[in-house]
Write a protein that holds these residues in place. Structure first.
Motif, PDB file in Angstrom:
ATOM      1  N   TRP A   1       5.847   3.805  -0.863  1.00  0.00           N
ATOM      2  CA  TRP A   1       4.798   3.772  -0.782  1.00  0.00           C
ATOM      3  C   TRP A   1       4.513   2.044  -0.628  1.00  0.00           C
ATOM      4  CZ3 TRP A   1       1.037   6.483  -4.084  1.00  0.00           C
ATOM      5  CH2 TRP A   1       0.940   7.862  -4.196  1.00  0.00           C
TER       6      TRP A   1
ATOM      7  N   PHE B   1      -2.406   2.947  -0.581  1.00  0.00           N
ATOM      8  CA  PHE B   1      -0.872   4.053  -0.739  1.00  0.00           C
ATOM      9  C   PHE B   1       0.210   2.192  -0.934  1.00  0.00           C
ATOM     10  CE2 PHE B   1      -1.163   7.500  -0.726  1.00  0.00           C
ATOM     11  CZ  PHE B   1      -2.680   8.248   0.700  1.00  0.00           C
TER      12      PHE B   1
ATOM     13  N   ARG C   1       9.579   6.265 -11.217  1.00  0.00           N
ATOM     14  CA  ARG C   1      10.441   5.301 -11.643  1.00  0.00           C
ATOM     15  C   ARG C   1      10.957   5.369 -13.180  1.00  0.00           C
ATOM     16  NH1 ARG C   1      10.073   0.606  -8.454  1.00  0.00           N
ATOM     17  NH2 ARG C   1       9.029  -0.370  -7.344  1.00  0.00           N
TER      18      ARG C   1
ATOM     19  N   MET D   1      -0.990  -0.261  -1.350  1.00  0.00           N
ATOM     20  CA  MET D   1      -0.986  -1.844  -2.233  1.00  0.00           C
ATOM     21  C   MET D   1      -0.943  -1.481  -3.864  1.00  0.00           C
ATOM     22  SD  MET D   1      -2.646  -3.935  -0.918  1.00  0.00           S
ATOM     23  CE  MET D   1      -3.493  -4.395   0.777  1.00  0.00           C
ATOM     24  N   THR D   2       0.146  -0.082  -3.680  1.00  0.00           N
ATOM     25  CA  THR D   2       0.628   0.229  -5.362  1.00  0.00           C
ATOM     26  C   THR D   2       1.817  -0.436  -5.165  1.00  0.00           C
ATOM     27  OG1 THR D   2       1.285   2.096  -4.729  1.00  0.00           O
ATOM     28  CG2 THR D   2      -0.662   2.701  -4.822  1.00  0.00           C
ATOM     29  N   LEU D   3       2.926   0.056  -6.420  1.00  0.00           N
ATOM     30  CA  LEU D   3       4.342  -1.025  -6.384  1.00  0.00           C
ATOM     31  C   LEU D   3       4.863   0.223  -7.131  1.00  0.00           C
ATOM     32  CD1 LEU D   3       3.726  -2.808 -10.426  1.00  0.00           C
ATOM     33  CD2 LEU D   3       4.211  -3.117  -7.539  1.00  0.00           C
ATOM     34  N   GLN D   4       4.566   2.318  -6.047  1.00  0.00           N
ATOM     35  CA  GLN D   4       5.700   2.742  -6.308  1.00  0.00           C
ATOM     36  C   GLN D   4       6.728   2.663  -5.248  1.00  0.00           C
ATOM     37  OE1 GLN D   4       5.490   3.326  -8.804  1.00  0.00           O
ATOM     38  NE2 GLN D   4       3.387   5.184  -9.245  1.00  0.00           N
TER      39      GLN D   4
END
Lengths: 454, 719, 231
Positions: free
Chosen positions: A229, A221, A374, A223-226
């Motif tokens: 997270w 989680f 987003r 390492m995502t861009l969200q």
């Protein structure tokens, strides 16, 4: 006198293997039914596709991943507790380690299968191994869980060997199985020494592997861009949470089997007191991490992050969020810091609350971020389907069945370690204490004093 | 090759084992690929055919991609000067309409309430005998025809048929015809086009100009170039639809008040004295009474009190309008959809007259020689579908492609009226809400299977777009044009009628273009330089040798147009009498104080209720609001706050005719006193459709003269 | 190697949604059952988003945006795919390999634009859709992720055609379906690296912006801001 009721000092520990009560069969039947229903629904999912779940765009990960993280988190119980307590030479670990290691073994198997349940094309799982990309956190996950599973299975098996040898020596039921598994262990000093050395190596190795497993899961989680997270604290946060839920699960297992198999003499009040204190410490630690995580998000006030934040705080997921805070922070702290409440019933309640709370915590981390993408479309609402709920129930049943099955084959409390404790621990601990305390003592004098005491 | 049983079993067993061992995973989950186009058994050769889309009045050129001779996809025809290769969602799904499984495959007859297949001869025979009976008995006036077509040739044919029979009961629902109705009623000449090259100010009264209009795609481009040249688009409408997303100013006005706004603007222009005095002197007969009316009743502040628009807005719009060199106040058929639609149209015509119709153009006779075909209702003929309810002496009703039961508020009354008629003949390719009531159906070809032609002048030149069959018709459907030409011939309705098929009729109707010799096929490049001057003078080289060759090339290249038409300004005699502008309706109080109104708006996925059978369009209908297969309503956020309606919550809508559920969306493009609802969902005849048809919950309010339903005057309650 | 990119001029776009329909029909994108669509599983590669409404009533400026895959130069989705089922080609197109995808949906979780869609079911398509499938594009099985591919099959066809005619690929030979059908030519497409091409010049226009640029994804689908008309 048959092998079933030899008059061993620790006969109670052998009893469950040879005697099965009615309740056992009833419970086994119930859990097996739940498990088979789950398997049936999974086969239906294989045929019809993942559409039978409640997942959609944008909530593409839901119950299966929540369960996955939850179960792998519980696995930290075993190995970490057992390894750390062994490393720190805590004597009160002796009746606990076996159950802890078994938890890890079973739960890792269950948890490790969950991502496969979640795949859209499980028939292509070999692609992961034939053509996997090492840059992907999922591949790190596969690697680390495999390593952990291997290490913890071996770590479960090695201390089990002397117990298997005991069972083999009694003769009778399953003698051949025990003969093979015991690997010719006779208890000779060389074998003992080799075993101890192996256990020592493993117990040191297992700790970084265990830490890495949950850190890597967190990084799936992180390492995502969200929003929600992409946080640097995720690695340690998940590890802390895992240990927390692991201890709680361990406590539940201990209390349940203590009652079922009459282990009162071995799992004493003091064990629960100590573990309870550990649970309290982890609760406070978890609260600290959670608070730090949310405060920094709130203070920065980035719009995408705030949408996720308010969704958890006073939006659609507010009931789950506040229930989680209650289960993970308020209830355990209140119970475990109060001497009157810190008895077995209280500890059991706190542990169950923590297990529920930690499952909710995984839910709160995963779904609100996905449900608030987003870009404003697609908007996301997730409602779990029957398949997902029943597969969770099936996983829990598998856990219980695994434990019950294990208890019929091998002792749930490490018999040789108890025996070893009786014989050697007092002496060892006293020696250690003398080393800590001030003043020099002549060795021979020490020996003499000790002999006198014993 | 001989295989005995043992070998076969071995083979079977071996392959099963191999299958299992080799790829258990894949084999277990392998779903047979039912998606291979099983129709394409040939070498998959690709070919292209040009035709014209008939889904809306735009008549955009289509380029159909065929694989092994069967249509696969539809794209735009880059040669067509209407759409230049662009297409809208309705045109893109032309091929799906062709393959629609609900299409009728042969003529049908209603027996005991159910439809049964019959042969064409039988159906045609029944119609002929019934018509002969009526003619013999002198009951010609008991024959009625309700038609919806955008082709002037088809409309003309139907006109000739009804004229030949001798009945005036013809309701022709043709968009361009309806848009010109106000001019026709005033007995004025109508403009042919808006000169977008010179216009610098477009005041749009209620037309959804880039979605459903005379030529949505052409207008989209034209408005973009208008804005690039710093021209202005001002929208006067009850809702800010995508047509108005790029508008400079939106004046939120209910359709019944459009006339008020136009006349208030006229007030400002007249008091400022900035109107075109010479035009008014020479062409506006009744100007003095008109000026009196406007000065007395239409001051901006008075209109503000009546209508709710800021007087300042009106004044600035008026001054901009007056200062522009070629302003145009635009309306089309949509203006008829209110209780005083015609009156409002007259007001707008008067407003345009004040600036001398500067932005409008007319194609001179020479450019359109021989092609003057009017699809309008016969001068002064106001028979419309609502008359069906009152008149009980109709014997035969023909329905051509009009789903009027679906798009009329008084559907129940119409249903009863139609059920009373002994013989109802429908030419629809589907069983839609109107065709359900038919006794006899002779299904028309699908748009990709038929031959037709569309004549329009919207782009500033006369243009003939050809529609040709790209594939031979799949089923036993019959071109309605063929039916009607045969009927005219068999019943001797016109003197010397030679045509036995629509094709021959069409060829005869188009021959004047060939004879006249100007203009060019769409395949030819628009000439420049010397060639251009020569062509304008009437000299040109043509690539065809005789009429048949011309016809072949016409079909092959999609159409014909005249890029250098002889254009004149539009300077009609304004025969508007002031008393025609007098309001017959009680104006009442400020609309904001009244009860909430239901305003129906249109989307470019459906035209008059016939297109949403397409699964792609149905799914896409609400996609941009993230709503699927459900009806939604749009509420102004302030109104929603007052009524405590949360965004995307379920609400109950109640009108006089009943209530229904919908999802409420907050949208600032809605007027505070309105609840907007989209038109197009709610087909009851189609099991695949969902949603609500808002027209059936609307009050029975019609334009006093034309019988067109009003789509914005229904009182509604929201809970 | 050309680097294919797209510029969408929001000043010209009329929100007619022709691009949405064209993409769906060109690429054989499935129509999902009604309950699935209502629950958010409708599959659209190109979507028309209404981002926001600027201004106060009645001076409202709606901002509608056609959004397909941004075809990022630094795609977050390819970083996390465990089996390289999604990868960036040399010509810049972010491609999907349907037979390789194991359906873990990690790429969907990482895309900040949520452009990827998943085949949750394998549904029976309506008859007319099955009969008019585009024979150039494969229909995806259940359990794999899909997204806009800049109609890469058209590139393949154009390259084969150019090769057969012994010439190079010219601009205009290859355009995705959405570009072809836009009625107002609001979508420009071509080689971003060629400084003379329309799309390259447009992408450097003062009005150009990319969605969520600040995340560093370097989207190759850029937008030109609408020109506000003065009151």
């Amino acid at each position: 006198m048959t092998y079933r009721d030899m008059n061993d000092e620790d006969e109670t520990l052998f009893k469950p293997i040879y005697q099965t009560g009615k309740n056992f069969y009833i419970l086994a039947a119930i859990f097996s039914t739940v498990f088979l229903i789950g398997i049936g629904l999974y086969i239906r999912q294989l045929v019809l596709g993942l559409g039978v779940t409640g997942m959609n765009e944008p909530v593409t990960w839901a119950f299966y991943i929540v369960d996955f993280v939850f179960f792998i988190g519980i696995s930290h119980a075993g190995t970490l507790i057992s390894a750390i307590l062994r490393l720190s030479k805590a004597e009160w670990r002796r009746p606990i380690t076996r159950m802890a290691e078994v938890i890890t073994g079973i739960v890792l198997a269950i948890g490790g299968l969950h991502p496969i349940i979640d795949l859209g094309r499980p028939d292509r799982i070999m692609h992961l191994f034939e053509r996997g990309r090492l840059q992907s956190p999922l591949l790190w996950d596969v690697t680390s869980i495999t390593a952990y599973f291997t290490a913890s299975t071996i770590y479960l098996y090695l201390p089990l060997i002397p117990d298997i040898a005991l069972l083999r020596d009694r003769g009778g039921k399953l003698e051949n199985l025990y003969k093979i598994l015991a690997w010719g262990y006779k208890g000779t000093p060389e074998q003992k020494h080799a075993l101890e050395k192996a256990i020592n190596i493993l117990m040191v190795m297992v700790i970084p592997i265990a830490v890495s497993v949950h850190t890597i899961i967190a990084w799936i989680f992180g390492m995502t861009l969200q929003p929600g997270w992409h946080s640097t604290i995720f690695g340690p946060y998940f590890v802390v949470g895992a240990i927390y839920s692991g201890i709680a699960a361990l406590l539940i297992v201990m209390i349940v089997f203590r009652k079922a198999y009459h282990f009162e003499d071995y799992l004493k009040e003091i064990h629960f007191q100590y573990l309870g204190t550990l649970l309290l410490i982890m609760s406070l630690l978890w609260t600290y991490f959670t608070f730090a995580e949310y405060l920094t998000a709130f203070y920065g006030h980035e719009p995408a992050e705030m949408r996720v934040f308010f969704y958890k705080f006073n939006g659609g997921y507010a009931p789950f969020f506040w229930l989680m805070v209650f289960c993970n922070f308020i209830l355990p702290v209140v119970i475990l810091s109060n001497r009157r409440l810190k008895k077995l019933p209280g500890i059991l309640m706190a542990s169950i609350a923590v297990v529920i709370g930690m499952w909710l915590e995984r839910l709160i981390i995963i779904i609100p971020t996905l449900a608030n993408p987003r870009l404003p479309y697609p908007t996301g609402v997730y409602i779990p389907s029957l398949t997902e709920i029943s597969l969770f129930a099936a996983a829990v049943s598998a856990f219980v069945l695994g434990f019950m099955g294990f208890s019929k084959l091998f002792p749930l409390i490490s018999i040789w370690e108890i025996k070893e404790g009786r014989l050697q621990s007092v002496h060892e601990v006293s020696a250690r204490l003398r080393e800590y305390l001030p003043g020099r003592h002549d060795e021979k004098q020490v020996e003499a004093t000790l002999k006198a005491e014993i | 090759m001989q295989i005995n049983r043992r070998d076969f079993v071995k083979l079977l067993g071996g392959s099963l084992i191999g299958f299992t061992v080799g790829g258990v995973g894949e084999a277990l989950l392998k779903i047979p690929n039912a998606v291979m186009p099983i129709l394409y058994k040939g070498p998959k050769t690709e070919s292209w055919k040009l035709t014209t889309c008939a889904k809306c009045p735009g008549a955009c050129g289509l380029r159909i991609r065929l694989v092994d001779g069967l249509p696969v996809q539809a794209f735009g025809n880059p040669l067509s000067p209407i759409n230049f290769g662009g297409v809208c969602p309705m045109g893109l799904t032309s091929v799906e309409s062709l393959y629609n499984p609900d299409r009728l495959m042969s003529p049908m007859k209603k027996v005991n309430g159910k439809f049964q297949e019959i042969s064409y001869t039988e159906a045609y025979g029944a119609i002929v005998s019934e018509l002969r009976k009526n003619i013999r008995q002198g009951d010609e006036h008991k024959i009625a025809f309700i038609a919806q077509t955008e082709s002037v040739f088809m409309a003309n044919l139907i006109q000739m048929f009804m004229n030949g029979i001798g009945s005036r009961r013809l309701y022709m629902d043709n968009f361009v015809g309806n848009s010109r109705l106000p001019y026709q009623n005033l007995k004025m000449d109508h403009p042919d086009f808006i000169d977008f090259e010179h216009t610098d100010y477009l005041l749009n009264f209620g037309s959804q100009i880039t979605e459903i209009s005379e030529s949505p795609l052409f207008f989209s481009r034209a408005i973009n170039s208008l804005r690039e040249r710093k021209g202005k688009l001002v929208t006067v409408a009850p809702k800010l639809t995508p047509s108005g997303f790029k508008t400079s100013r939106w004046m939120p006005v209910m359709p019944e008040n459009f006339g008020d706004i136009a006349l208030a603007i006229a007030y400002v222009i007249i008091s400022d004295g900035t109107y075109d005095k010479s035009f008014v002197q020479n062409h506006f007969e009744d100007f003095d009474t008109f000026r009196e009316l406007v000065i007395q009743n239409y001051t901006p502040s008075a209109v503000q009190a009546r209508v709710g628009v800021d007087a300042d807005q009106i004044i600035s719009t008026a001054r901009e309008f007056a200062n522009a060199s070629a302003p145009a106040a635009y309306f089309d058929e949509a203006i008829l959809h209110s209780s005083n639609g015609l009156r409002n149209a007259y007001a707008i015509i008067a407003l345009n007259a004040l600036k001398g119709f500067a932005a409008f153009g007319k194609l001179s006779e020479a450019g359109l020689k021989g092609l003057k075909i009017d699809s309008n209702r016969d001068g002064g003929n106001t028979w419309n579908k609502n008359n069906l309810i009152g008149e009980s002496d109709i014997d035969v009703l023909f329905i051509y492609r009009s789903n009027f039961i679906f798009n009329s508020p008084n559907a129940e009354d119409l249903r009863k009226a139609v059920s009373r008629i002994p013989l109802v003949v429908s030419f629809s390719p589907f069983i839609d809400e109107t065709t359900e009531l038919a006794d006899l159906i002779i299904p028309d070809h699908d748009d990709l299977e038929k031959l037709d032609a569309y004549l329009s002048t919207t782009i500033g030149s006369p243009i003939l777009s050809m529609q040709q069959p790209v594939v031979k018709s799949f089923y036993s459907t019959v071109h309605t044009g063929d039916v009607i030409t045969s009927l005219i011939g068999d019943l001797n309705l016109q003197e010397g009628w030679k045509d036995r098929s629509y094709e021959s009729y069409l060829k005869a109707a188009i021959k004047p273009i060939y004879d006249h010799g100007v203009g060019m096929l769409m395949s030819q490049k628009k000439p420049t330089g010397i060639e251009k001057s020569l062509q304008q003078a009437g000299w040109q080289l043509v690539p065809y040798s005789d009429f048949d060759d011309f016809w072949q090339q016409l079909l092959r290249y999609g159409g014909w147009w005249n890029p250098f038409p002889k254009v004149t300004g539009y300077t009609p005699e304004v025969l508007l009498k002031t008393d025609q502008l007098m309001s017959t309706k009680d104006k009442g109080s400020h609309p904001a104080a009244a009860q909430l109104r239901l305003n129906i708006f249109f989307r470019n996925f459906d035209y008059k209720g016939n297109l949403l059978r397409n699964p792609v369009l149905t799914e896409q209908f609400g996609m941009d609001r993230d709503i699927y297969y459900t009806t939604w309503v749009e509420v102004n956020p302030k109104t929603a706050e007052k009524l405590s309606i949360a965004h995307r919550s379920k609400v109950k809508i109640k009108t006089e005719k009943g209530g229904f559920e919908a999802i409420a969306i907050h949208s600032p493009t809605t007027m505070p006193g309105n609840i907007d609802i989209p038109f197009g969902l709610g087909h009851t005849a189609d099991k695949r459709m969902l949603g609500i048809n808002p027209v059936h919950y609307s009050d029975d309010v019609f334009d006093e003269h034309t019988g067109e339903p009003s789509y914005s005057e229904t009182l509604v309650k929201i809970l | 190697m050309p680097k294919y990119g797209m510029v969408i001029d929001l000043n010209k776009c009329t929100s007619c949604q022709a691009c949405v329909t064209a993409c769906k029909l060109e690429n054989n994108v499935q129509i999902v059952p009604i309950e699935d669509a209502i629950n958010g599983r409708a599959m659209f590669w190109m979507k028309m988003l209404t981002m926001e409404y600027d201004g106060d009533y009645p001076d409202i400026k709606p901002k509608a945006l056609p959004r397909n895959c941004m075809q990022c130069d630094e795609p977050p989705c390819i970083k996390v795919c465990p089996v390289r089922a999604t990868y960036k080609r040399d010509d810049g197109i972010v491609a999907q390999i349907y037979p390789q995808c194991i359906g873990c949906r990690y790429c969907m979780a990482n895309c900040p634009y949520t452009v990827k869609v998943f085949n949750w079911h394998k549904t029976e398509q309506p008859q007319e859709i099955e009969k008019s499938y585009n024979p150039d594009v494969s229909v995806r099985p259940k359990g794999v992720v899909e997204k806009c591919t800049f109609c890469v099959h058209r590139l393949q066809i154009a390259q084969e055609k150019a090769k057969a005619e012994h010439r190079g690929l010219e601009p205009g030979d290859y355009v995705p379906a959405c570009v072809e059908v836009c009625p107002v030519s609001a979508i420009l497409f071509g080689d971003l690296d060629d400084p003379q091409s329309d799309v390259s010049k447009a992408s450097r226009d003062y009005r150009a912006f990319g969605l969520l640029e600040e995340l560093g994804t370097v989207p190759k689908v850029r937008y030109l801001n609408a020109i506000e008309s003065e009151e």
